[in-house]
Design a protein around this motif. Sequence first.
Motif, short mmCIF file in Angstrom:
data_model
loop_
_atom_site.label_atom_id
_atom_site.label_comp_id
_atom_site.label_asym_id
_atom_site.label_seq_id
_atom_site.Cartn_x
_atom_site.Cartn_y
_atom_site.Cartn_z
N SER A 153 0.83 -1.21 0.00
CA SER A 153 0.00 0.00 0.00
C SER A 153 0.87 1.26 0.00
N ILE A 154 2.02 1.18 0.65
CA ILE A 154 2.93 2.33 0.69
C ILE A 154 3.70 2.45 -0.62
N ILE A 155 4.26 1.33 -1.07
CA ILE A 155 5.04 1.37 -2.30
C ILE A 155 4.18 1.80 -3.49
N SER A 156 2.94 1.32 -3.54
CA SER A 156 2.05 1.71 -4.64
C SER A 156 1.73 3.19 -4.59
N SER A 157 1.82 3.78 -3.39
CA SER A 157 1.57 5.22 -3.25
C SER A 157 2.69 6.07 -3.82
N SER A 158 3.82 5.41 -4.15
CA SER A 158 4.91 6.15 -4.82
C SER A 158 4.53 6.47 -6.26
N HIS A 159 3.57 5.67 -6.81
CA HIS A 159 3.12 5.81 -8.20
C HIS A 159 4.28 5.69 -9.19
#
Length: 230
Positions: A153-159
Amino acid sequence: MRPFNLSEQLLHDLGKDIVNGVLKPGTVLPKVELLSEQRGVSRTVSREAIKGLVARRLVESSTRTGTVVKAREEWLWLDPDVLIWASESDHQKEFFMQLNQLRFAIEPAAVELAAQFATEEDKKEIRYRYEQLEKYYNDKEKWPEADYAYHWSIISSSHNELMLSLMQNLYNALIKTRRINVTISSKKERDRSLKLHKELMEEVCNGNGKLAKEAMREQLLQVESIVKAY
């Protein structure tokens, strides 16, 4: 996990033997006819399995030399199958150390980007995934998946699509190492891990990239110490 068909099973068996060092670099595999006889499968099954090994750069086939196991540095290490074979090998500890080193190279940068680019929807998801970690704190079966989902969820928030693609490839190996870590970790280590996860969530959601990066590094240092003791 769905059952393997015959060619997948043979690919899996040969791949594990190569990664585990049973079939060493330079070894010439039996010809298709002999391999089929030895393994009790059709020639079509053997050919498909060999094609799978070639695609993962574990072997090289030619009419002159036959099918030869390639040097380790030439393997397609980031293939999900190669990663899972390595995670189940006799060199498991060394592999998990390298996997954590790779995480050191990627995840601190990813969480720093997440702190910069996370949307309100992203932050809502991150908070929810942390709540799931708390919920499954005492459940060693569910924690590894919950932990992966939290970090995803955090890594995907890096886009950053390149980072996301790489982490997806690492999924099976990351779940494997999480299952081992949660099994061998002490309660003190697990308490500290949960605390660090909370700090990371807060720093990302508050947009503090530098502090998020430090919190992620602290988590990975703890993983490193656990793996060293394994």
